[in-house]
Design a protein around this motif. Sequence first.
Motif, PDB file in Angstrom:
ATOM      1  N   LEU A   1      -0.791  13.703   3.869  1.00  0.00           N
ATOM      2  CA  LEU A   1      -2.175  13.286   4.089  1.00  0.00           C
ATOM      3  C   LEU A   1      -2.282  11.780   4.267  1.00  0.00           C
ATOM      4  O   LEU A   1      -2.794  11.290   5.261  1.00  0.00           O
ATOM      5  N   TRP A   2      -1.796  11.050   3.274  1.00  0.00           N
ATOM      6  CA  TRP A   2      -2.010   9.604   3.390  1.00  0.00           C
ATOM      7  C   TRP A   2      -1.010   8.927   4.297  1.00  0.00           C
ATOM      8  O   TRP A   2      -1.230   7.815   4.753  1.00  0.00           O
TER       9      TRP A   2
ATOM     10  N   THR B   1      -2.821   8.428   7.377  1.00  0.00           N
ATOM     11  CA  THR B   1      -3.761   7.319   7.220  1.00  0.00           C
ATOM     12  C   THR B   1      -3.042   5.979   7.359  1.00  0.00           C
ATOM     13  O   THR B   1      -3.495   5.080   8.062  1.00  0.00           O
TER      14      THR B   1
ATOM     15  N   GLN C   1      -3.548   0.003  13.895  1.00  0.00           N
ATOM     16  CA  GLN C   1      -4.678  -0.901  14.142  1.00  0.00           C
ATOM     17  C   GLN C   1      -4.332  -2.367  13.932  1.00  0.00           C
ATOM     18  O   GLN C   1      -4.865  -3.238  14.591  1.00  0.00           O
TER      19      GLN C   1
ATOM     20  N   ARG D   1      -2.244   5.224  10.846  1.00  0.00           N
ATOM     21  CA  ARG D   1      -3.415   4.787  11.616  1.00  0.00           C
ATOM     22  C   ARG D   1      -3.730   3.314  11.347  1.00  0.00           C
ATOM     23  O   ARG D   1      -4.024   2.552  12.255  1.00  0.00           O
ATOM     24  N   ILE D   2      -3.640   2.924  10.080  1.00  0.00           N
ATOM     25  CA  ILE D   2      -3.890   1.518   9.740  1.00  0.00           C
ATOM     26  C   ILE D   2      -2.850   0.621  10.408  1.00  0.00           C
ATOM     27  O   ILE D   2      -3.167  -0.387  11.027  1.00  0.00           O
TER      28      ILE D   2
ATOM     29  N   MET E   1       0.826  -1.191   0.000  1.00  0.00           N
ATOM     30  CA  MET E   1       0.000   0.000   0.000  1.00  0.00           C
ATOM     31  C   MET E   1       0.867   1.251   0.000  1.00  0.00           C
ATOM     32  O   MET E   1       0.635   2.183  -0.775  1.00  0.00           O
TER      33      MET E   1
END
Lengths: 333, 333
Positions: free
Chosen positions: A264-265, A268, A275, A271-272, A248
């Motif tokens: 920005l990503w 993200t 998790q 965060r993934i 990714m």
Amino acid sequence: MVTIAVDAMGGDLGPRVAFRACRALMKNDPDVEVILPLEESLHAAARKILGKYQPRTRLVSCGEHVRMDDTPRKALKERSDSSMSVCLALHASGEADGVLSIGNTGALLVLARKHLGALHGVDRPALATQLPTKGRPLLMMDLGANICMTSEQLLQLGFLAAAWYRAGGNEQPRVALLNIGTEPGKGTDTIKAAGALFDDQLGSLYAGFREGDRLFDGDLDAVICDGYSGNITLKTTEGLIEWLLDMMGSELRSSLALRWFYPLWKATMRRIDRQVSPARHGGAMLLGIAGNVAKTHGKSDERSFRYALEYMVRQLRTRDYQSMEAEFLKITG
Amino acid sequence: MVTIAVDAMGGDLGPRVAFRACRALMKNDPDVEVILPLEESLHAAARKILGKYQPRTRLVSCGEHVRMDDTPRKALKERSDSSMSVCLALHASGEADGVLSIGNTGALLVLARKHLGALHGVDRPALATQLPTKGRPLLMMDLGANICMTSEQLLQLGFLAAAWYRAGGNEQPRVALLNIGTEPGKGTDTIKAAGALFDDQLGSLYAGFREGDRLFDGDLDAVICDGYSGNITLKTTEGLIEWLLDMMGSELRSSLALRWFYPLWKATMRRIDRQVSPARHGGAMLLGIAGNVAKTHGKSDERSFRYALEYMVRQLRTRDYQSMEAEFLKITG
């Protein structure tokens, strides 16, 4: 104050990873101290890294450490003065509240059993970890301590998992058996027999068979399996998560347009990663041992090691093996 | 012209999924025709969906289909006129070049064996699929046909995997055994014995034990395991990929800023999905059967079903069971 005995020896990246993780732990948490049994030659390096946390650090001398290729038998016979043995002895004597090791898993199992013994009523202590899922984390056990298991031994793991949750305040944990189908006739003879035993003995806590594709649904608290399938499942999960996150990242980077929006990503992605990264979930616990012992992955970096330490401290503040043993006796009794 | 007999009955989403997949296949590929055995009540629906491809579609009448909860024994005794049986009989008679079924896996195994038999020298035909990896796809078998296997039966799967690759033109496939460690002493007694057999009999094709976290490295051609661990590993992979892709999508969507760049990262997500989605990789083949038989997942949608059809057509154009049997006899002989 929580005191952890840390076996820093035997990891792929060397003992400094552990020293830095201990430093980070003590920096964030003023109520923790560590004991580090180390060969003399490493004391200077440890002192340098642990710097201002030396008042909460105890360096202890020990002999040669357990090697990654030592057999459990060799570890038992020849490593009685190793950092691993000394950690376990410090826990047995009450000087440490728990042990975290990065060393040889097979050796840790036999040495923990020697120094601390098993909980009353447990034949085979097992390795357990909490897997990330869509919902609540899933306690999976065994992860490789016991390659072949009888249905009765699987039932003991079911009791242990339930006791672990109850000791932590979850009175009604849902415990499933890993299988290749959900109907009663599915699986090996051992699993079929275990299904009947779980149904009979765990009653409302038993959530039936669970297949691999629904492990991540987040509706279970524990899944029980033998050490062979558990190990393969866990490692497959680790390898796949690592690959997908890498892919990714590189796919997003390779987009000329998206490259401009990296900040920005990036957030993200982070965060993934938080998790799903199994490293967040603190390595594997030895459940069924009369002690608080955990293992972090041999390839752990500072971050994984620190997560494992933090996880252990959190565990020790909410439950310990004595409370778990009491719950275990209530359930089995 | 390649002719596929399609068993459309028994999937979670009903037979229309199969009809639409057949339509898409014939639309893209003028050299394919399909035979669909169907209960009378479904002929009208099939004719409607298959519309202008009717010249290349043959609808055949049959009796009640195999149910998902039919035991293999019941399928053998009572489903001799089912769409599954009729497909296999059409293949046995040479009218169809291969069979793709969405139905009950256990029934497909016994009915395929009844209609087509096993390859000479194969005790236990197995289920195989190609997993996506960082590099070349990885043929994994068994996936649930044989729950318990001896080391000799695992060796037969090793031979089958090697023969499958050689029939497709890869003379030196690398075949590994799934295990919980890479050292010779690791794993169950069966796996340890299988390791010695593979080493002895597969010679330079044997790539040793492989752990779950390195399944996706892309440096292997096949990994052999018993049906219990294979099924759990495959399904865990499926469940985890689905979860991670969902999570990536919703994390990206939930970013207010990134939402504006939806077209950019949507393409990235689609690319990742294409690379990792097991659905792209065509379901499971029955290797070791004297025929070309494959199974698509019971929950397949039109897309997965179409991939499985396309995969089977590609397979049939590069290799068939006869060429595989010839290679199998060369390796074992």
